[in-house]
Design an enzyme around this catalytic site. Structure first.
Site, short mmCIF file in Angstrom:
data_model
loop_
_atom_site.label_atom_id
_atom_site.label_comp_id
_atom_site.label_asym_id
_atom_site.label_seq_id
_atom_site.Cartn_x
_atom_site.Cartn_y
_atom_site.Cartn_z
N ARG A 103 -27.40 -75.34 -23.37
CA ARG A 103 -26.26 -75.99 -24.34
C ARG A 103 -26.36 -77.08 -24.82
NH1 ARG A 103 -21.69 -76.35 -23.49
NH2 ARG A 103 -20.63 -75.05 -25.54
N CYS B 106 -41.49 -79.31 -21.37
CA CYS B 106 -42.24 -79.99 -22.16
C CYS B 106 -41.67 -80.11 -23.46
CB CYS B 106 -43.71 -79.71 -22.09
SG CYS B 106 -44.38 -79.54 -20.49
N TYR C 299 -26.39 -77.44 -28.82
CA TYR C 299 -25.23 -77.78 -29.42
C TYR C 299 -24.88 -79.26 -29.14
CZ TYR C 299 -24.60 -72.85 -28.46
OH TYR C 299 -24.76 -71.62 -28.32
N1 LLP Z 1 -15.60 -62.09 -29.52
C1 LLP Z 1 -16.62 -62.29 -30.30
C2 LLP Z 1 -16.69 -61.17 -31.45
C3 LLP Z 1 -17.36 -63.29 -30.21
O1 LLP Z 1 -18.71 -63.42 -31.04
C4 LLP Z 1 -17.40 -64.06 -28.99
C5 LLP Z 1 -18.46 -65.25 -28.80
C6 LLP Z 1 -16.38 -63.75 -28.00
C7 LLP Z 1 -15.62 -62.98 -28.46
C8 LLP Z 1 -15.99 -64.84 -27.08
O2 LLP Z 1 -15.74 -66.13 -27.36
P1 LLP Z 1 -15.07 -67.23 -26.42
O3 LLP Z 1 -13.71 -66.82 -25.89
O4 LLP Z 1 -16.03 -67.40 -25.22
O5 LLP Z 1 -15.25 -68.58 -27.30
N2 LLP Z 1 -23.25 -69.87 -26.89
C9 LLP Z 1 -21.99 -70.62 -27.31
C10 LLP Z 1 -20.89 -69.59 -27.47
C11 LLP Z 1 -20.82 -68.48 -28.60
C12 LLP Z 1 -19.96 -67.78 -28.70
C13 LLP Z 1 -20.22 -66.58 -29.35
N3 LLP Z 1 -19.16 -65.62 -29.44
C14 LLP Z 1 -21.62 -71.55 -26.41
O6 LLP Z 1 -22.61 -72.09 -25.61
O7 LLP Z 1 -21.02 -72.43 -26.60
#
Ligand code: LLP
Length: 418
Positions: A317, A347, A321
């Site tokens: 992350r 690396c 990000y």
């Molecule tokens: N539903 C759908 C269709 C989604 O695409 C996602 C997350 C969620 C639910 C769940 O969202 P949450 O409640 O966790 O925000 N890798 C990134 C976050 C990517 C989220 C992708 N979609 C990070 O580490 O911040």
């Protein structure tokens, strides 16, 4: 862990009643450590908010899909939001009820659609007209009716990092609000398609309620249009996206969002609709930490580095990000702190976990990287041929190994020379 399950006792941090120094000695580092009490607490925040309401929580398992964690949520009453055949396999492996599974994602493949149809899931969240026709064809061939909802892209600004914003018209997700009605009309004519809902997900790590309401304000007129066109739906899925506190963010309680959404639906005479939510991060993000050990301290001309045994392959992350994760020594030292960047052995200059942190640390000290429950182990890789960490769940004064550390033969075993 911002849930009070991380506690300092006799100058050593514990997760619940497990001493992290002893745990690291037994299990090695890097190590993901989750708190079962924290998981229950964060589930209870949602459970309280939906009590006596026509509402289903489908945990967005991409945040953390370890089988033990899925089983915990399933037993607490959760359904699941999945985005692949692999995630369906996980949900079914822990005995999840298929009638509580919704399937999102822009690139569902034929085998995944067949698998989901045969499993009897609650709903496909359709993200393009091409996907609608693919699902329709497969459903007709199998003679299984496909329950669908259309993921509408409402073109609202979720006010989050651009990489995790999904509800703007330039994003690849969903069907634009202006094309959605036509897509519903097309769907209503397909014999093996059963329209059951409407869906949206506008982004992740949202820290305020207005973007959810902005999305709803776009969806409600569309739902009314559907009714006028004799297209009836049973549920509204508002996706996931509620954020967590990584540093000092003040996050609304799930109840505030759920109450505001239900109020809006009542005002629009739409409160007969079942409300579905797909929270991921807000259920698991602050239930886990990454435990890591200092390998070296390095002082260069203009920076000090703490080089630890966790890296961007374990926690991507920050590199992806520029995200913030709190860092704490497991056994805090007295004396003067210095400003350090906490970096891994990979690396790449992007291999950092934290920047400009005041720390007083020495070689072999253990550090806690907080808020590592969501999107950390699921985004890990074997980059630099590093093995992925073990994972444990703490339950009071016991801990359970829920994933073994990979070993080097694991990471070589699918490869051959020619
Ligand atoms: N539903 C759908 C269709 C989604 O695409 C996602 C997350 C969620 C639910 C769940 O969202 P949450 O409640 O966790 O925000 N890798 C990134 C976050 C990517 C989220 C992708 N979609 C990070 O580490 O911040």
């Amino acid at each position: 862990m911002k849930n009070n399950h991380l506690k300092l006792k006799n100058n050593i941090f514990h997760v619940e009643n497990i001493n992290l120094e002893l745990l690291a000695n037994k299990m090695g580092t890097p190590l993901y450590v989750y708190s079962r009490a924290a998981i229950k607490d964060s589930w209870n925040r949602y459970a309280k908010a939906i009590l006596n309401k026509n509402c289903l929580i489908c945990y967005g398992m991409k945040a953390n899909s370890n089988l033990a964690i899925l089983k915990e949520f399933s037993e607490l009453g959760s359904g699941f939001d999945i985005v692949s055949g692999g995630e369906l396999e996980r949900a079914l492996a822990i005995g999840a009820n298929p009638q509580k599974i919704v399937f999102s994602g822009v690139g569902k493949q034929e085998w995944e659609i067949i698998y989901a149809l045969k499993s009897g899931i609650k709903c496909f969240n359709i993200e393009s007209e091409a996907e609608l026709h693919k699902i329709s064809d497969i459903a007709s061939n199998l003679h299984i009716t496909a329950p669908i909802s259309i993921r509408v892209n409402p073109d609202v600004d979720a006010k989050t990092h651009p990489y995790i914003s999904t509800g703007l018209k330039e994003n690849k997700f969903g069907i634009s609000i202006k094309n959605a009605l036509n897509c519903y009309k097309t769907a209503s004519k397909l014999p093996f398609i059963d329209i059951v809902g409407i869906d949206c997900h506008i982004g992740s790590q949202l820290t305020e309620i207005p973007p959810f309401i902005d999305a709803l304000d776009k969806l409600i007129p569309l739902i009314k249009e559907l009714i006028k066109n004799n297209i009836s739906i049973k549920h509204l899925d508002i996706g996931g996206g509620l954020g967590i506190t990584y540093k000092d963010e003040v996050i609304p309680d799930p109840k505030q969002i759920i109450d505001s959404v239900i109020l809006k639906l009542k005002e629009s005479n739409l409160d007969h609709l079942e409300l579905i939510l797909e929270p991921g991060r807000s259920l698991i993000g602050n239930c886990g930490i990454l435990l890591t050990k200092v390998i070296y301290i390095k002082h260069s001309e203009d920076r000090n580095f703490v080089i630890v045994d966790a890296a961007m392959n374990d926690l991507l992350r920050p590199a992806l990000y520029q995200s913030y994760h709190e860092v704490k020594p497991v056994a805090p030292r007295t004396g003067n702190a210095k400003e350090y960047d906490v970096v891994g052995p990979i690396c790449e200059s992007a291999d950092w976990l934290a920047k400009n942190r005041l720390l007083n640390v020495q070689e072999n000290d253990l550090l806690i990287i907080e808020s590592a429950g969501a999107y950390c182990t699921t985004m890990s890789s074997n980059y630099n041929s590093r093995v992925r960490p073990a994972e444990v769940i703490v339950d009071d004064c016991k801990y359970y190994i829920i994933k073994n550390r990979e070993n080097l033969s694991d990471i070589l075993k699918l490869e051959t020379t020619i």
